[in-house]
Design a protein around this motif. Structure first.
Motif, PDB file in Angstrom:
ATOM      1  N   TYR A   1       0.835  -1.200   0.000  1.00 22.30           N
ATOM      2  CA  TYR A   1       0.000   0.000   0.000  1.00 22.30           C
ATOM      3  C   TYR A   1       0.873   1.254   0.000  1.00 22.30           C
ATOM      4  O   TYR A   1       0.632   2.197  -0.763  1.00 22.30           O
ATOM      5  N   TYR A   2       1.896   1.269   0.837  1.00 20.46           N
ATOM      6  CA  TYR A   2       2.767   2.433   0.931  1.00 20.46           C
ATOM      7  C   TYR A   2       3.498   2.692  -0.385  1.00 20.46           C
ATOM      8  O   TYR A   2       3.550   3.829  -0.865  1.00 20.46           O
ATOM      9  N   ILE A   3       4.050   1.647  -0.963  1.00 17.76           N
ATOM     10  CA  ILE A   3       4.807   1.804  -2.215  1.00 17.76           C
ATOM     11  C   ILE A   3       3.895   2.268  -3.344  1.00 17.76           C
ATOM     12  O   ILE A   3       4.248   3.180  -4.101  1.00 17.76           O
ATOM     13  N   VAL A   4       2.716   1.690  -3.455  1.00 15.27           N
ATOM     14  CA  VAL A   4       1.763   2.096  -4.502  1.00 15.27           C
ATOM     15  C   VAL A   4       1.330   3.538  -4.287  1.00 15.27           C
ATOM     16  O   VAL A   4       1.241   4.320  -5.241  1.00 15.27           O
ATOM     17  N   ARG A   5       1.075   3.902  -3.035  1.00 10.59           N
ATOM     18  CA  ARG A   5       0.672   5.285  -2.729  1.00 10.59           C
ATOM     19  C   ARG A   5       1.762   6.281  -3.115  1.00 10.59           C
ATOM     20  O   ARG A   5       1.482   7.332  -3.706  1.00 10.59           O
TER      21      ARG A   5
ATOM     22  N   ALA B   1       4.103   5.824  -5.397  1.00 10.14           N
ATOM     23  CA  ALA B   1       4.230   5.829  -6.863  1.00 10.14           C
ATOM     24  C   ALA B   1       3.117   6.653  -7.490  1.00 10.14           C
ATOM     25  O   ALA B   1       3.353   7.422  -8.434  1.00 10.14           O
ATOM     26  N   ARG B   2       1.902   6.510  -6.994  1.00 13.57           N
ATOM     27  CA  ARG B   2       0.769   7.268  -7.550  1.00 13.57           C
ATOM     28  C   ARG B   2       0.894   8.765  -7.294  1.00 13.57           C
ATOM     29  O   ARG B   2       0.467   9.564  -8.111  1.00 13.57           O
ATOM     30  N   SER B   3       1.456   9.129  -6.159  1.00 12.07           N
ATOM     31  CA  SER B   3       1.597  10.549  -5.839  1.00 12.07           C
ATOM     32  C   SER B   3       2.744  11.192  -6.608  1.00 12.07           C
ATOM     33  O   SER B   3       2.868  12.414  -6.626  1.00 12.07           O
ATOM     34  N   GLY B   4       3.586  10.373  -7.211  1.00 12.48           N
ATOM     35  CA  GLY B   4       4.720  10.905  -7.959  1.00 12.48           C
ATOM     36  C   GLY B   4       5.970  11.082  -7.122  1.00 12.48           C
ATOM     37  O   GLY B   4       7.013  11.473  -7.634  1.00 12.48           O
ATOM     38  N   GLU B   5       5.884  10.785  -5.818  1.00 13.52           N
ATOM     39  CA  GLU B   5       7.056  10.915  -4.949  1.00 13.52           C
ATOM     40  C   GLU B   5       8.089   9.839  -5.238  1.00 13.52           C
ATOM     41  O   GLU B   5       9.266  10.007  -4.961  1.00 13.52           O
ATOM     42  N   TYR B   6       7.633   8.724  -5.752  1.00 13.67           N
ATOM     43  CA  TYR B   6       8.524   7.604  -6.044  1.00 13.67           C
ATOM     44  C   TYR B   6       8.341   7.182  -7.488  1.00 13.67           C
ATOM     45  O   TYR B   6       7.235   6.958  -7.943  1.00 13.67           O
ATOM     46  N   LYS B   7       9.452   7.100  -8.192  1.00 15.36           N
ATOM     47  CA  LYS B   7       9.428   6.628  -9.573  1.00 15.36           C
ATOM     48  C   LYS B   7      10.120   5.268  -9.605  1.00 15.36           C
ATOM     49  O   LYS B   7      11.333   5.178  -9.427  1.00 15.36           O
TER      50      LYS B   7
ATOM     51  N   GLY C   1      12.092   1.966 -10.415  1.00 17.32           N
ATOM     52  CA  GLY C   1      13.238   1.743 -11.298  1.00 17.32           C
ATOM     53  C   GLY C   1      13.751   0.328 -11.167  1.00 17.32           C
ATOM     54  O   GLY C   1      13.005  -0.605 -10.861  1.00 17.32           O
ATOM     55  N   TYR C   2      15.063   0.182 -11.363  1.00 11.10           N
ATOM     56  CA  TYR C   2      15.701  -1.135 -11.376  1.00 11.10           C
ATOM     57  C   TYR C   2      15.520  -1.901 -10.068  1.00 11.10           C
ATOM     58  O   TYR C   2      15.601  -3.123 -10.047  1.00 11.10           O
ATOM     59  N   GLU C   3      15.281  -1.190  -8.966  1.00 16.80           N
ATOM     60  CA  GLU C   3      15.164  -1.860  -7.676  1.00 16.80           C
ATOM     61  C   GLU C   3      13.967  -2.807  -7.610  1.00 16.80           C
ATOM     62  O   GLU C   3      13.929  -3.725  -6.790  1.00 16.80           O
ATOM     63  N   LEU C   4      13.013  -2.629  -8.515  1.00 21.61           N
ATOM     64  CA  LEU C   4      11.881  -3.561  -8.557  1.00 21.61           C
ATOM     65  C   LEU C   4      12.333  -4.972  -8.932  1.00 21.61           C
ATOM     66  O   LEU C   4      11.716  -5.957  -8.514  1.00 21.61           O
ATOM     67  N   TYR C   5      13.419  -5.083  -9.688  1.00 22.35           N
ATOM     68  CA  TYR C   5      13.961  -6.406 -10.001  1.00 22.35           C
ATOM     69  C   TYR C   5      14.407  -7.118  -8.726  1.00 22.35           C
ATOM     70  O   TYR C   5      14.224  -8.321  -8.580  1.00 22.35           O
ATOM     71  N   PHE C   6      15.005  -6.356  -7.792  1.00 19.31           N
ATOM     72  CA  PHE C   6      15.400  -6.936  -6.511  1.00 19.31           C
ATOM     73  C   PHE C   6      14.178  -7.451  -5.755  1.00 19.31           C
ATOM     74  O   PHE C   6      14.210  -8.526  -5.158  1.00 19.31           O
TER      75      PHE C   6
ATOM     76  N   VAL D   1      16.264   5.289   0.052  1.00 17.33           N
ATOM     77  CA  VAL D   1      17.280   6.239  -0.422  1.00 17.33           C
ATOM     78  C   VAL D   1      16.729   7.084  -1.569  1.00 17.33           C
ATOM     79  O   VAL D   1      16.885   8.312  -1.580  1.00 17.33           O
ATOM     80  N   ARG D   2      16.070   6.439  -2.530  1.00 11.39           N
ATOM     81  CA  ARG D   2      15.519   7.182  -3.676  1.00 11.39           C
ATOM     82  C   ARG D   2      14.407   8.134  -3.242  1.00 11.39           C
ATOM     83  O   ARG D   2      14.290   9.246  -3.758  1.00 11.39           O
ATOM     84  N   LEU D   3      13.580   7.692  -2.292  1.00 10.56           N
ATOM     85  CA  LEU D   3      12.490   8.539  -1.804  1.00 10.56           C
ATOM     86  C   LEU D   3      13.036   9.766  -1.082  1.00 10.56           C
ATOM     87  O   LEU D   3      12.570  10.882  -1.305  1.00 10.56           O
ATOM     88  N   ARG D   4      14.045   9.565  -0.257  1.00  7.89           N
ATOM     89  CA  ARG D   4      14.646  10.695   0.464  1.00  7.89           C
ATOM     90  C   ARG D   4      15.339  11.657  -0.507  1.00  7.89           C
ATOM     91  O   ARG D   4      15.265  12.873  -0.333  1.00  7.89           O
ATOM     92  N   ALA D   5      15.998  11.112  -1.522  1.00  7.79           N
ATOM     93  CA  ALA D   5      16.672  11.975  -2.500  1.00  7.79           C
ATOM     94  C   ALA D   5      15.638  12.799  -3.275  1.00  7.79           C
ATOM     95  O   ALA D   5      15.873  13.987  -3.539  1.00  7.79           O
ATOM     96  N   ALA D   6      14.515  12.204  -3.605  1.00  8.02           N
ATOM     97  CA  ALA D   6      13.466  12.934  -4.331  1.00  8.02           C
ATOM     98  C   ALA D   6      12.882  14.035  -3.465  1.00  8.02           C
ATOM     99  O   ALA D   6      12.576  15.118  -3.949  1.00  8.02           O
ATOM    100  N   ARG D   7      12.742  13.774  -2.179  1.00  9.26           N
ATOM    101  CA  ARG D   7      12.197  14.789  -1.253  1.00  9.26           C
ATOM    102  C   ARG D   7      13.167  15.945  -1.068  1.00  9.26           C
ATOM    103  O   ARG D   7      12.753  17.080  -0.906  1.00  9.26           O
ATOM    104  N   LYS D   8      14.471  15.652  -1.079  1.00  7.46           N
ATOM    105  CA  LYS D   8      15.474  16.717  -0.914  1.00  7.46           C
ATOM    106  C   LYS D   8      15.490  17.648  -2.128  1.00  7.46           C
ATOM    107  O   LYS D   8      15.772  18.827  -2.002  1.00  7.46           O
TER     108      LYS D   8
END
Length: 109
Positions: A38-42, A44-50, A52-57, A100-107
């Motif tokens: 739920y958190y990850i989808v939320r 992604a939908r808000s645009g805060e998280y894009k 990427g390759y980490e989904l393969y992990f 890490v990606r979420l924090r970088a996007a917020r900064k």
């Protein structure tokens, strides 16, 4: 939500390995997965998280983890334990990269 999901997931795994409360452990694991999803989808939908390759992990980790659990239930062995451990490592890698990606996007904002 993310950290609550992680805590529920870890609690379920620990409970499953240390006690006979299988149903309770599975419920905690499922709730943890749902909270994290739920958190990850939320995000992604808000645009805060894009995504990427980490989904393969994440997907590789889930597949390997579930394969290990299945093998462990059929025939407990070292290989099953290694698969579970490797799956957990990959899923943990996903969470770390996600944060890490979420924090970088917020900064940047």
């Amino acid at each position: 939500m993310l950290f609550a999901g992680i805590i529920l997931l870890v609690a379920g795994i620990v409970l499953r390995n240390l006690t006979e409360l299988d149903l309770t452990a599975v419920l905690l694991i499922v709730l943890g997965v749902l909270f994290k999803t739920y958190y990850i989808v939320r995000m992604a939908r808000s645009g805060e998280y894009k995504p990427g390759y980490e989904l393969y992990f994440l997907f590789a980790g889930l597949g390997i983890f579930l394969s290990g659990l299945y093998l462990k239930s059929q025939n407990p062995s070292v290989i099953a334990g290694l698969l579970v451990f490797t799956g957990i490592l990959l899923k943990t890698s996903f969470i770390v990269i996600f944060i890490v990606r979420l924090r970088a996007a917020r900064k940047r904002k």
